[in-house]
Write a protein that holds these residues in place. Structure first.
Motif, mmCIF file in Angstrom:
data_model
loop_
_atom_site.group_PDB
_atom_site.id
_atom_site.type_symbol
_atom_site.label_atom_id
_atom_site.label_comp_id
_atom_site.label_asym_id
_atom_site.label_seq_id
_atom_site.Cartn_x
_atom_site.Cartn_y
_atom_site.Cartn_z
ATOM 1 N N VAL A 198 -5.609 -11.042 8.004
ATOM 2 C CA VAL A 198 -6.316 -10.703 9.464
ATOM 3 C C VAL A 198 -5.198 -10.045 10.451
ATOM 4 O O VAL A 198 -4.471 -10.538 10.787
ATOM 5 C CB VAL A 198 -6.917 -11.830 9.982
ATOM 6 N N SER A 243 -15.073 -4.971 5.636
ATOM 7 C CA SER A 243 -14.649 -6.152 4.989
ATOM 8 C C SER A 243 -13.340 -6.400 4.488
ATOM 9 O O SER A 243 -13.087 -7.274 3.815
ATOM 10 C CB SER A 243 -15.638 -6.326 3.876
ATOM 11 N N ALA A 244 -12.595 -5.185 4.693
ATOM 12 C CA ALA A 244 -11.159 -5.480 4.275
ATOM 13 C C ALA A 244 -10.102 -5.498 5.693
ATOM 14 O O ALA A 244 -10.665 -5.356 6.681
ATOM 15 C CB ALA A 244 -10.678 -3.808 3.800
ATOM 16 N N ALA A 245 -8.959 -5.875 5.321
ATOM 17 C CA ALA A 245 -8.141 -6.181 6.498
ATOM 18 C C ALA A 245 -8.131 -4.946 7.608
ATOM 19 O O ALA A 245 -8.136 -4.964 8.814
ATOM 20 C CB ALA A 245 -6.595 -6.407 6.325
ATOM 21 N N THR A 246 -8.007 -3.686 6.806
ATOM 22 C CA THR A 246 -7.939 -2.529 7.716
ATOM 23 C C THR A 246 -8.728 -1.462 6.732
ATOM 24 O O THR A 246 -8.586 -1.513 5.638
ATOM 25 C CB THR A 246 -6.545 -1.904 7.942
ATOM 26 N N SER A 276 -3.510 -1.455 13.998
ATOM 27 C CA SER A 276 -3.280 -2.948 13.597
ATOM 28 C C SER A 276 -1.760 -3.284 13.700
ATOM 29 O O SER A 276 -0.838 -2.101 13.744
ATOM 30 C CB SER A 276 -3.912 -3.209 12.318
ATOM 31 N N LEU A 327 -10.792 -5.357 10.242
ATOM 32 C CA LEU A 327 -11.686 -6.497 9.618
ATOM 33 C C LEU A 327 -12.834 -6.850 10.727
ATOM 34 O O LEU A 327 -12.239 -7.349 11.949
ATOM 35 C CB LEU A 327 -10.857 -7.675 9.400
ATOM 36 N N GLY A 328 -14.034 -6.842 10.364
ATOM 37 C CA GLY A 328 -15.227 -7.445 11.098
ATOM 38 C C GLY A 328 -15.731 -6.472 12.075
ATOM 39 O O GLY A 328 -16.753 -6.742 12.655
ATOM 40 N N GLN A 355 -14.168 -1.060 1.167
ATOM 41 C CA GLN A 355 -13.700 -1.569 2.147
ATOM 42 C C GLN A 355 -14.775 -1.917 3.681
ATOM 43 O O GLN A 355 -14.461 -2.264 4.678
ATOM 44 C CB GLN A 355 -12.457 -0.632 2.857
ATOM 45 N N LEU A 411 -7.395 -12.705 2.225
ATOM 46 C CA LEU A 411 -7.756 -11.606 3.042
ATOM 47 C C LEU A 411 -6.772 -11.751 4.442
ATOM 48 O O LEU A 411 -6.896 -12.771 4.859
ATOM 49 C CB LEU A 411 -9.200 -11.607 3.438
ATOM 50 N N ALA A 428 -8.557 -7.981 14.921
ATOM 51 C CA ALA A 428 -9.849 -8.170 14.143
ATOM 52 C C ALA A 428 -11.163 -8.598 14.908
ATOM 53 O O ALA A 428 -10.702 -9.657 15.561
ATOM 54 C CB ALA A 428 -9.605 -8.830 12.847
#
Length: 268
Positions: free
Chosen positions: A103, A14-17, A155, A36-37, A69, A101, A107
């Motif tokens: 991205v 649920s966090a960017a990384t 990332s 993320l995701g 996260q 947030l 992601a």
């Protein structure tokens, strides 16, 4: 396109990384990074309730992530149809309460609906679309130039050599495991002679003749794009030292251990 996962013990980043750590502690080594995701299987919770041991669904890597996260999926029905890897750099999302947030490239995102992305853990408005990476392999790879090296990173906020290869694989239809020592075993090694390398090949390196410790993308003309300090282009062909404008990396030049042609295709 990503198929719907098994909902049993499913964790969604649920966090960017989210760093995957070797132990349930902020001070523990970061062995990998989830984006993320991305989805993972919950294996264990620590006694404090602050850490989750998870196995990433895309490559099987295991490690501990912070509950701050990650979202433990608890619904009975999945809403994962149409999720795809993002090819955009600089996308920014915002919730109704003002929380934002960022991205990362790569992601795993749900389908966009009326300018919004609806994750199981919250709905976000797209307030900045970002820019698509170029559609060709070399152009997309060069889109990572200048990104700082980060051990375990995957990332465009920070990345390591094998993380870069894995991300290019996601973007161009070739699945790769996480580490260079695993990646070299995923597809045939065609040669160990740099003269046989073609543009778009992967080149692996060993400094002791046995362990694979580095990998990069061959751009042709003796030039390698790789993550070392940051994502950069360097010359590894000693025969071109007098004619190339790139810095010569002598250490890598003498350490070529394998050339691989995995066959990158169109975008996913």
């Amino acid at each position: 396109m990503i198929n719907s996962p098994n909902l049993q013990n499913l964790v969604i980043i649920s966090a960017a990384t989210a760093p995957q750590r070797a132990a349930a502690s902020d001070a523990a080594e970061m062995v990998n990074e989830l984006l993320l995701g991305e989805w993972a299987v919950l294996l264990e919770r620590d006694s404090s309730g602050r850490w989750l041991k998870v196995r990433a669904l895309h490559d099987g890597y295991e490690g501990w992530v912070s509950v701050a996260q990650a979202y433990v999926y608890q619904d009975d029905e999945a809403g994962f149809s149409g999720w795809k890897r993002s090819r955009r750099a600089g996308m920014l999302l915002e919730q109704a309460n003002g929380n934002q947030l960022r991205v990362p490239v790569g992601a795993l995102l749900p389908a966009e609906e009326n300018g919004r992305l609806c994750f199981p853990f919250g709905s976000y408005e797209i307030i900045r679309q970002g820019a698509d990476l170029p559609p060709d392999l070399l152009g997309a790879a060069k889109g990572f130039l200048g990104i700082p090296y980060l051990w375990g990173g995957r990332s465009d906020f920070g990345i390591d050599c094998s993380g870069l290869v894995q991300q290019l694989g996601f973007l161009f239809g070739i699945p790769f495991p996480r580490d260079a020592s695993q990646q070299i075993k995923a597809y045939p090694v065609l040669s160990r002679n740099l003269k046989d390398a073609l543009t778009g090949d992967l080149i692996y390196f060993s400094f002791d003749g046995t362990r694979i410790v580095h990998v990069g993308l061959y751009l042709g003309g003796g030039v390698l794009l790789h993550a070392s300090g940051d994502v950069r282009m360097e010359l590894i062909d000693p025969d071109k030292r007098k004619t190339s404008g790139f810095v010569f990396n002598e250490r890598l030049s003498g350490a070529v251990a394998g050339i691989q042609r995995p066959g990158f295709t169109g975008s996913t």
